[in-house]
Design an enzyme around this catalytic site. Structure first.
Site, PDB file in Angstrom:
ATOM      1  CB  ILE A 140     -28.313 -18.942   4.980  1.00 49.30           C
ATOM      2  CG1 ILE A 140     -29.429 -17.996   4.527  1.00 49.30           C
ATOM      3  CG2 ILE A 140     -27.116 -18.149   5.497  1.00 49.30           C
ATOM      4  CD1 ILE A 140     -29.996 -17.117   5.623  1.00 49.30           C
ATOM      5  N   PRO A 141     -25.828 -21.111   3.393  1.00 54.13           N
ATOM      6  CG  PRO A 141     -24.203 -20.901   1.738  1.00 54.13           C
ATOM      7  CD  PRO A 141     -25.457 -20.256   2.268  1.00 54.13           C
ATOM      8  CB  CYS A 142     -24.333 -22.355   8.276  1.00 55.22           C
ATOM      9  SG  CYS A 142     -25.770 -23.379   8.555  1.00 55.22           S
ATOM     10  CG  HIS A 143     -23.968 -26.862   3.988  1.00 53.59           C
ATOM     11  ND1 HIS A 143     -25.013 -25.994   3.683  1.00 53.59           N
ATOM     12  CD2 HIS A 143     -23.391 -27.186   2.803  1.00 53.59           C
ATOM     13  CE1 HIS A 143     -25.054 -25.824   2.367  1.00 53.59           C
ATOM     14  NE2 HIS A 143     -24.081 -26.539   1.809  1.00 53.59           N
ATOM     15  NE  ARG A 144     -22.131 -24.069  -0.182  1.00 54.24           N
ATOM     16  CZ  ARG A 144     -22.860 -23.314  -0.995  1.00 54.24           C
ATOM     17  NH1 ARG A 144     -22.660 -22.002  -1.049  1.00 54.24           N
ATOM     18  NH2 ARG A 144     -23.782 -23.859  -1.758  1.00 54.24           N
TER      19      ARG A 144
END
Length: 176
Positions: A140-144
């Site tokens: 779940i790409p919260c790094h984006r």
């Protein structure tokens, strides 16, 4: 907040190409991904409010699907994940996490963009808190998500991990 669910969680420590991180899954899907260098015990401790720690079982073989797809992501062969997820959170958190899944590979958006996407433009701080509660890093790409000014902002896995993930996606974006 949702109550801790009583079920078995299978855990493993994934090591591949310089990446080492713990992951956990239920029979229904991936439920948590930890940070680089974090131990499985650290992940269990943090996730104990969602899942009771006594229900964790170390079983790498049950996590092959998840480990294979994460390895493909790190090798630049995968831009999204097709496995099921079993993440729990409040309805607000779930909405934020769904918005994160809509961010294209290699792209970045701001916290305000996520707040707009879920129809809560004034809830930027609450969005940040929900992002910080994301139990399944990378997948779940919260790094984006970055600051409105383009600066890197907090990340549960640390800014070094966030930078490494963004660099990986940026480098592979052109080749995919």
């Amino acid at each position: 907040m949702t109550k801790a669910r009583e079920r078995t969680i299978y855990g493993a420590l994934l090591e591949h190409g310089g990446w080492t991180l713990p992951i956990g899954a239920t029979a229904d899907g991936l439920c948590c991904v930890g940070a680089i260098g974090e131990s499985l015990e650290d992940l269990i401790q943090r996730e104990s409010s969602r899942f009771k720690p006594s229900q964790w079982v170390r079983d790498d073989s049950r996590l092959n699907l998840y480990m294979d797809q994460l390895k493909q992501y790190w090798d630049g062969e995968r831009t999204s994940f097709s496995f099921p997820r079993d993440v729990t959170g409040t309805p607000f958190q779930q909405a934020v996490w769904e918005a994160l899944l809509a961010i294209p590979y290699g792209a970045t958006v701001s916290y305000s963009d996520i707040a707009q996407a879920i129809g809560k433009p004034k809830a930027v701080r609450a969005v940040g808190t929900a992002i910080g509660s994301n139990p399944a890093l990378i997948t779940i790409p919260c790094h984006r998500v970055i600051g409105k000014n383009g600066a890197l902002a907090g990340y549960r896995g640390g800014l070094a991990m966030k930078t490494k993930l963004l660099e990986l996606e940026h480098a592979n974006r052109a080749s995919i």
